[in-house]
Design a protein around this motif. Structure first.
Motif, mmCIF file in Angstrom:
data_model
loop_
_atom_site.group_PDB
_atom_site.id
_atom_site.type_symbol
_atom_site.label_atom_id
_atom_site.label_comp_id
_atom_site.label_asym_id
_atom_site.label_seq_id
_atom_site.Cartn_x
_atom_site.Cartn_y
_atom_site.Cartn_z
ATOM 1 N N CYS B 465 0.923 -1.037 -0.031
ATOM 2 C CA CYS B 465 -0.103 0.170 -0.119
ATOM 3 C C CYS B 465 0.850 1.020 0.156
ATOM 4 O O CYS B 465 1.584 1.415 0.854
ATOM 5 N N ARG B 466 0.663 2.060 -1.010
ATOM 6 C CA ARG B 466 1.573 3.158 -0.950
ATOM 7 C C ARG B 466 0.945 4.613 -0.523
ATOM 8 O O ARG B 466 1.515 5.444 0.219
ATOM 9 N N GLY B 467 -0.574 4.545 -0.526
ATOM 10 C CA GLY B 467 -1.418 5.595 0.108
ATOM 11 C C GLY B 467 -2.309 5.231 0.831
ATOM 12 O O GLY B 467 -3.119 4.137 0.778
ATOM 13 N N TYR B 468 -2.543 5.853 1.909
ATOM 14 C CA TYR B 468 -3.786 5.620 3.020
ATOM 15 C C TYR B 468 -4.197 6.823 3.305
ATOM 16 O O TYR B 468 -3.451 7.803 3.566
ATOM 17 N N ASP B 506 -5.313 2.512 0.103
ATOM 18 C CA ASP B 506 -5.504 2.241 -1.452
ATOM 19 C C ASP B 506 -5.188 0.766 -1.731
ATOM 20 O O ASP B 506 -3.938 0.309 -1.211
#
Lengths: 613, 613
Positions: B465-468, B506
């Protein structure tokens, strides 16, 4: 030369007057444009003598020409912007100002139709002696303004001036008449616009002739005579139908290809089609920045060699980014391929938008991808093409949202609001988008047709999006129609009068690594989320100096929407390669607070603990 | 040798008995496990003489040993699985069956404590003459079963057998006594479990001694004597504290490192810590498949050389994937780093889960990443370690969800359900997860504390997961606590009795390209979404033959959840490099329909129209 067989789609644009934008992103910018940018540009045109030049040329007042020989064009572009603004919302005061200026413009037209105040005032005997003096460039912008103002108000005065000017060109130039290679393209696309509103075939044919003049050694004047520039600077090195590579001045090149696409829309010439495909690939595959910026060199305001994409010294003129929208929008209509709308989007949210401050009264001419803190937007330039280009680009931005495909509608850009589109069959369809795009990838589309009927809806799946979900009437699409074709999902069906489509585009944080050919960015990464390219700005990251941050391609980022920051932006927060907190903001929003450094391409931190596969 | 300074976190596991799983993914699997898998394994153990061997060894019936010398272990593992199942839900019938078998086991224990029915029945004079004959391996599984059954039922009978056996080992082996290098590790981790339930220090010390026996030339027996294998096969080539590289038989290696992590949890030995870090990196950075599978070679059921990750011939024993969970779970507790829980997750949803059919009664021993259609799950094996490992792994899967960090809770795995966790302070906290994970990245966490108090909640942000986004009480976290530290967001605050956290990970479709060192996958891509690795299976893509599909890293995929397919899976649909429709399903779900080819790594289609940056 291999011919590329391409079927022309020949989609039709949907005018922005059919598109209502009601969103948190563009709506406030349109308000600022109308309230701040247009008045500011008018004031500047007044203050700098740009408007007065017309009165002088018309003999209404005494005086000599002030400024640079292409300054007329700025006035035309502001009038074009005013026209677009009036189309969306009447404003008698603004219209009165435009009318006043149009009267001055008309007064400056010579009896044979000639119009370029520099020559009229300064050197009437030297007309048409230097192809670099923007006589037709000015004329092109006059025509664009005239068409827009006619469409906005129904008033013919400026259109009549434009037709008279175009007819004057047609008298002087053409087969069996004089040669002419206009140094700065613009007239060619304008003549097609004039043809579209007047239906006079001679205008698009003159455009075609002007295009075909290039590359045959007919050019002359100060640019052609210098060794430094040569004809490639003006795209005069090869006949346009043989174009393989993008060269020279970036804005000129883009206006040329825009005109070529316009002419193909009329002529369908397969040589032009092939040339457009080749030069498009050469432009976006080898000479475009991640921001959509083009033309790396300040020296020629244009292109150098392939993959030469320096960051700090990037020129990336705002006008070139806007011109990329013009060209790619035409390409999208011509070929029905979403990849062109992808570029339109990239420019809209990055390369072009960065050119204007949030306040609407300061502008970048040059858009580097890195700055040590000494590059700032200013209210005006001696050569002020960029502010006036923004003044006409932004109010018409709704035109990029949709295309009419004949028996269908292509949704190209997602923004909250609604549109009315009429099919070839006469069926009217209202589309209503509910979305928080570009901050969120969910889009609800309400489809309201005049009556239940069969037609197609094409939904663009942006190139940055790997995964999407789509439901029609609450049900997943499962067949081939759910798969993209030329970048679109094509939903063919009989629509009832009230239907819904739910589209969910995965909008993850994307870590971009440059191609190895781009030497400048080796060992660097950039960050994009949805259509938005991000940057580090010093204010948010003040602990360290320029280029001190590194970032791991495997780091995670907090996605946080801050409605109060920079007009409402989603920021990305994480830790750099050394574990220090850092924050990224949208590139377009940089230099709107206290000054400091900015970087799009960040040094890549060494990857730790990568998996083996 | 460089020492890596690592602070030990020494988190505590949260037993699965404190975790209620109520979701669409694991809950049905747990039901099938109880209703189908455990009874099927019992039946097979009965049919194949595995259970009868105990009765024979106990002199209750006549007969000779049947099967292979390590077959006792399967019976123990089924009892361990039954114990876990009983902990979650009482089942008098199942318990009665277990009690019956336990009586047989107890009868088979010799008066000095020895227990391994092969030697008792076949070669009592040859005990402890061949370190490869799994005497302590069997014993280890007995201990694990005994501890589990005691914790499930409070019944001491099997635990007493286990203690008597462990004491027997302790009598025979240890400092100043006989040397012993057990060929197949397992006893070491079991002895730490026995220590934890009995608090008898001698058990973990015996475990430590057994670990330290390795790598000093004490090993002997058929494996050690062959040139083909050598001591590296049994991780007997270097002293464990000098371990740098993963070698030999994969399951053995994993059980060894699991035990080392267990012992470090007690001893804190920095040499062991360093060795664990080194060998973990060597395993996951150079010798792990995208599915989490390890041990590429059928020949040694284990490791070969770095980056040797063939697809069709991948061995990837199910037990090795399960053992990776065991090891990485311990590593997570030891070091408080989410990267280990990332591996746990990778195994849970891919490498380990693929080992069992949706019906729960067919198993893979070998888990290739590509098959031409001739590899299928079967009900049982002569060497049936994998089914029985699944039988104890799956019912205890809830234990990987949380960890108790002292004054906080780490949320390691996301699954709909709830958990009760008691802090060191005595404060009880109920966490309730509402989520559709692994199909969707949104997780709502309700935090219900016994009383308002200060503690920390650590949320794992998965490595994929790169974006949260994260909100607490409806508000975005903005400070440093919103940034990951060792892969966790750490939310330190005074929690009220009813608080909420909303976490949105994401979960895009990710196109994975292998490292260049993995020659097998050059020119190929794999697809992952969230924790799920995807594959092409022939049934969905029957138009083409094996390896005929290609896929572009820039293609888009429809993300479609199909509740009726394969127990409910999100499939990915797109077009291959030639524009042909193709569909990807989760790797774990392959070979559950009609047979055909399968591929995880697809040929990469030539990229067309890439941007220049």
């Amino acid at each position: 030369m291999t011919k590329i067989k391409t079927q022309l789609s020949n989609w039709q644009g949907v005018p922005f007057t059919n598109v209502i934008i009601e969103d948190v992103f563009w709506r406030p910018r349109l308000e600022v444009l109308k309230k701040v940018t247009l008045p500011a540009c008018l004031t500047k045109c007044e203050e700098t003598g740009r408007i007065t030049n017309f009165a002088k040329a018309g003999g209404l007042i005494e005086g000599t020409f002030e400024g640079i020989y292409f300054n007329d064009s700025d006035v035309y572009k502001v009038i074009e912007g005013i026209a677009y603004s009036l189309m969306s919302e009447p404003d008698p005061e603004l219209e009165a100002q435009a009318d006043r200026i149009i009267d001055l413009i008309a007064s400056a037209q010579e009896s044979d139709g000639y119009l370029s105040t520099y020559y009229t005032l300064e050197a009437p005997e030297s007309k048409w002696t230097d192809m670099e003096k923007h006589e037709m460039y000015n004329g092109g912008h006059l025509i664009e303004a005239a068409v827009a103002y006619f469409e906005a108000t129904g008033k013919r005065k400026l259109l009549d001036v434009a037709c008279k000017l175009a007819d004057h060109y047609d008298d002087l130039f053409g087969p069996g008449k004089r040669h002419w290679v206009e140094g700065h393209e613009e007239i060619e696309l304008a003549l097609v616009k004039l043809y579209r509103v007047t239906r006079e075939q001679r205008y698009w044919k003159l455009s075609l002739w002007l295009l075909e003049e290039r590359g045959h050694g007919h050019g002359f004047g100060e640019i052609w005579d210098t060794k430094e520039w040569g004809p490639a600077y003006c795209q005069d090195d090869v006949p346009v139908r043989d174009t393989r590579r993008v060269t020279g001045h970036a804005v000129r090149a883009m206006y040329l290809y825009t005109a070529m696409a316009d002419v193909v829309h009329v002529s369908g010439d397969p040589d032009f089609v092939d040339a457009l495909h080749r030069v498009w690939s050469h432009t976006v595959e080898r000479n475009m920045y991640v921001t959509g910026g083009i033309g790396p060199s300040r020296h020629n305001e244009g292109f150098t060699h392939d993959y030469d994409l320096p960051n700090e010294s990037a020129y990336c003129e705002t006008c070139a980014a806007i011109a990329m929208v013009f060209w790619n929008h035409r390409m999208n209509l011509l070929f029905g391929d979403a990849k062109y709308a992808d570029v339109v989007e990239r420019e809209m949210y990055n390369g072009a938008l960065a050119g204007i401050s949030l306040t609407g009264d300061k502008f970048f001419y040059v858009n580097p991808l890195a700055s040590k803190g000494d590059h700032h937007r200013v209210p005006w330039f001696d050569t002020s093409c960029c502010p006036t280009n923004l003044a006409r680009f932004l109010p018409s931005i709704g035109q990029y949202s949709y295309a009419q495909t004949g028996q269908g509608i292509a949704v190209n850009q997602y923004m909250n609001g609604e549109a009315e589109i009429v099919m070839e069959s006469g069926l009217g369809v209202k589309l209503k988008q509910t979305t928080q795009y570009p901050w969120n990838g969910k889009i609800e589309l309400a489809v309201e047709a005049d009556k239940s009927d069969f037609f197609s809806i094409y939904l663009r799946i942006p190139g940055w999006c790997r995964g999407y979900k789509v439901k029609v009437r609450g049900k997943s699409l499962l067949g081939v129609e759910a798969l993209t074709e030329r970048g679109y999902i094509a939903i063919h069906r009989a629509w009832s009068q009230n239907d819904t489509i739910e589209l969910e585009l995965d909008m993850p944080v994307e870590i971009i690594q440059a191609r190895p050919e781009v030497l400048e960015n080796q060992g660097r990464i950039a960050i994009q989320r949805g259509p938005i390219v991000y940057c580090l700005e010093q204010l948010d990251n003040s602990r360290l100096s320029y280029d001190a941050y590194s970032f791991s391609a495997h780091e995670t980022l907090l996605v946080d929407h801050q409605p109060e920051l920079l007009g409402g932006v989603t920021v990305l927060k994480g830790k750099d390669g050394e574990g220090r907190p850092c924050q990224f903001i949208p590139y377009y929003a940089w230099d709107n607070r206290e000054s400091g450094y900015m970087q799009v391409w960040i040094r890549k931190a060494e990857d730790k603990g990568l998996y083996s596969f």
